[in-house]
Design a protein around this motif. Structure first.
Motif, short mmCIF file in Angstrom:
data_model
loop_
_atom_site.label_atom_id
_atom_site.label_comp_id
_atom_site.label_asym_id
_atom_site.label_seq_id
_atom_site.Cartn_x
_atom_site.Cartn_y
_atom_site.Cartn_z
N GLU A 88 0.00 -11.13 -12.31
CA GLU A 88 -0.79 -12.36 -12.29
C GLU A 88 0.03 -13.55 -11.80
O GLU A 88 -0.52 -14.49 -11.21
N LYS A 89 1.34 -13.50 -12.01
CA LYS A 89 2.19 -14.56 -11.46
C LYS A 89 2.11 -14.59 -9.93
O LYS A 89 2.23 -15.63 -9.30
N LEU A 90 1.90 -13.41 -9.34
CA LEU A 90 1.87 -13.33 -7.88
C LEU A 90 0.65 -14.04 -7.29
O LEU A 90 0.59 -14.26 -6.08
N ASN A 91 -0.31 -14.41 -8.13
CA ASN A 91 -1.43 -15.21 -7.65
C ASN A 91 -0.96 -16.54 -7.09
O ASN A 91 -1.63 -17.15 -6.26
N ASN A 105 -0.22 -13.08 -3.17
CA ASN A 105 0.27 -11.70 -3.17
C ASN A 105 -0.54 -10.78 -4.06
O ASN A 105 -0.61 -9.58 -3.80
N ILE A 106 -1.19 -11.31 -5.09
CA ILE A 106 -1.97 -10.45 -5.96
C ILE A 106 -3.16 -9.85 -5.21
O ILE A 106 -3.59 -8.72 -5.48
N HIS A 108 -3.17 -9.00 -2.01
CA HIS A 108 -2.60 -7.90 -1.25
C HIS A 108 -2.32 -6.69 -2.15
O HIS A 108 -2.51 -5.54 -1.74
N ALA A 109 -1.89 -6.94 -3.38
CA ALA A 109 -1.62 -5.84 -4.31
C ALA A 109 -2.87 -5.00 -4.55
O ALA A 109 -2.83 -3.76 -4.50
N PHE A 110 -3.99 -5.66 -4.79
CA PHE A 110 -5.23 -4.93 -5.04
C PHE A 110 -5.79 -4.32 -3.76
O PHE A 110 -6.40 -3.25 -3.80
N GLN A 111 -5.60 -4.98 -2.63
CA GLN A 111 -6.03 -4.39 -1.36
C GLN A 111 -5.32 -3.05 -1.14
O GLN A 111 -5.95 -2.04 -0.77
N THR A 112 -4.01 -3.04 -1.36
CA THR A 112 -3.23 -1.83 -1.15
C THR A 112 -3.65 -0.73 -2.11
O THR A 112 -3.89 0.42 -1.72
N LEU A 131 -0.38 -0.97 -6.32
CA LEU A 131 -0.65 -2.20 -7.05
C LEU A 131 0.63 -2.98 -7.36
O LEU A 131 0.68 -4.19 -7.21
N ILE A 132 1.67 -2.27 -7.79
CA ILE A 132 2.85 -2.97 -8.31
C ILE A 132 3.99 -3.12 -7.31
O ILE A 132 5.01 -3.73 -7.63
N HIS A 133 3.84 -2.61 -6.09
CA HIS A 133 5.00 -2.49 -5.20
C HIS A 133 5.69 -3.81 -4.89
O HIS A 133 6.87 -3.84 -4.58
N ASP A 134 4.96 -4.92 -4.99
CA ASP A 134 5.55 -6.23 -4.71
C ASP A 134 5.85 -7.04 -5.97
O ASP A 134 6.19 -8.22 -5.88
#
Length: 295
Positions: A88-91, A105-106, A108-112, A131-134
């Motif tokens: 959620e911080k990546l938002n 970035n969040i 992109h995480a869900f897109q991937t 989901l978590i790669h970044d």
């Protein structure tokens, strides 16, 4: 902006991509050959942002610098939070090294993760990896400039690979280039020492890999390989550093390239419904990397 609710009845603000400089719909029909365009254009603010990020990275990422970051970040004493809380911080993070999108970035995480889920519905570990790669990019919230968090990685301690972006100009002020211990083909390494024996520029890949091992993740070894090397483009896509590799590294490359197709090309996809997807992915987090983690 729209507000997403979570299981604790709190709310998170998620940025609407239409509010950003380069909105997501512009990429809906983007051809594959248009990804990773690192041409220089001083009149394009995103391209200039990307170029500056890499110039700083290639100036300051040295052997000593990477050793210092390993010492700093592998104490895992910066924060304690769940994987969901870290994601959620990546938002609040837009990757300054990415020429393809300008969204949090969040997203992109869900897109991937969702594209992997579509193609590999039975491989939940692979979906969670997407989901978590970044997630290691949380370092950017703890006084780290993005040039040592995001972007393509490369080997330090030997001559720089030919396929590093901006290779011809961006290393001019890197002090390792003037050090005979580091500026030769093999530098500080032995021939065919193996990928796991080389030191790679510091970034979110290596940090998340080490953090997951530290927290005793149940993700399989191939997931950890994908995470550790997914930004190592000069190797897995450019073919650099073959003189440092061992045969086992070819198997690692197969997994990384398999993952990379989802990491890169999902950036032209429609923004997923994150609120409705959280319950599914929280179950995967609980299965493979549960509880409060040490970061």
């Amino acid at each position: 902006m729209r507000i997403l609710g979570d299981t604790n009845n709190t709310s998170i603000t998620i940025i609407d991509p239409s509010e950003l400089l380069r909105p997501e719909p512009k990429f809906a029909a983007k051809p594959l050959g248009a990804f990773r365009d690192y041409t220089v254009d001083e009149n394009d603010p995103i391209k200039e942002r990307v170029r500056r990020t890499y110039e700083e990275m290639h100036t300051y990422q040295t052997v000593d610098f990477v050793k210092g970051k390993l010492e700093k970040w592998t104490k895992f004493d910066h924060l304690k939070c769940t994987m969901r809380e870290a994601l959620e911080k990546l938002n609040e993070l837009v990757d300054e090294s990415d020429p393809d999108v300008d969204i949090p970035n969040i997203v992109h995480a869900f897109q991937t993760a969702e594209r992997i889920r579509k193609d590999y519905p039975d491989d939940d570990w692979f979906q969670l990896t997407g989901l978590i790669h970044d997630a290691g990019k949380v370092m950017a919230f703890y006084d780290e400039p993005q040039w040592c968090v995001v972007g393509d990685t490369f080997v330090v301690g030997c001559d720089w690979g030919d396929n590093i972006v901006y290779r011809d100009t961006s290393f001019r002020n890197n002090v390792d280039g003037k050090n005979p211990k580091y500026n030769t083909k093999y530098g500080m390494y032995k021939p065919n020492c193996g990928l796991d024996k080389v030191m790679i520029s510091w970034g979110h890949d290596e940090y998340l890999y080490r953090m997951l091992v530290h927290n005793k993740t149940k993700l399989p070894p191939q997931a950890l390989k994908m995470i550790r090397y997914h930004s190592f483009y000069p190797w897995h896509s450019g073919g650099d550093y073959t003189h440092l590799l061992v045969p086992e590294d070819e198997e690692t490359k197969k997994w990384v390239l398999k993952f990379n197709a989802f990491d890169l090309y999902t950036k032209s996809a429609v923004v997923p419904d994150i609120e409705n997807l959280w319950p599914y992915y929280e179950k995967l987090i609980e299965k493979y990397i549960p509880g409060v983690l040490e970061w």
